[in-house]
Design a protein around this motif. Sequence first.
Motif, PDB file in Angstrom:
ATOM      1  N   TYR A   1       0.834  -1.202   0.000  1.00  0.00           N
ATOM      2  CA  TYR A   1       0.000   0.000   0.000  1.00  0.00           C
ATOM      3  C   TYR A   1       0.871   1.256   0.000  1.00  0.00           C
ATOM      4  N   GLU A   2       1.905   1.264   0.831  1.00  0.00           N
ATOM      5  CA  GLU A   2       2.795   2.423   0.881  1.00  0.00           C
ATOM      6  C   GLU A   2       3.487   2.643  -0.458  1.00  0.00           C
ATOM      7  N   ASN A   3       3.851   1.567  -1.137  1.00  0.00           N
ATOM      8  CA  ASN A   3       4.440   1.697  -2.469  1.00  0.00           C
ATOM      9  C   ASN A   3       3.438   2.278  -3.457  1.00  0.00           C
ATOM     10  N   ASN A   4       2.167   1.881  -3.335  1.00  0.00           N
ATOM     11  CA  ASN A   4       1.115   2.448  -4.186  1.00  0.00           C
ATOM     12  C   ASN A   4       0.969   3.942  -3.939  1.00  0.00           C
TER      13      ASN A   4
ATOM     14  N   PRO B   1      -5.360   1.999  -5.317  1.00  0.00           N
ATOM     15  CA  PRO B   1      -4.342   1.037  -4.898  1.00  0.00           C
ATOM     16  C   PRO B   1      -4.570  -0.335  -5.499  1.00  0.00           C
ATOM     17  N   LYS B   2      -3.471  -0.987  -5.794  1.00  0.00           N
ATOM     18  CA  LYS B   2      -3.537  -2.342  -6.329  1.00  0.00           C
ATOM     19  C   LYS B   2      -3.612  -3.294  -5.140  1.00  0.00           C
TER      20      LYS B   2
END
Length: 54
Positions: free
Chosen positions: A4-7, A42-43
């Motif tokens: 999630y943080e990367n998204n 988000p993915k």
Amino acid sequence: MVNYENNVREFHASLRKFYYHHLFEAPEFSSASFKQLPQFSPKIRKTQENTNED
């Protein structure tokens, strides 16, 4: 959580690219340019659930 943080980081990068272009290269905003405004989606990655039953 890391996914999630990367998204969020990817989304923030796309926002920066969108706004920096309009602020420094083509300062005129139009309704067409706002239609190109990045949207956060988000993915969702499903994790394997623990199936071990004691």
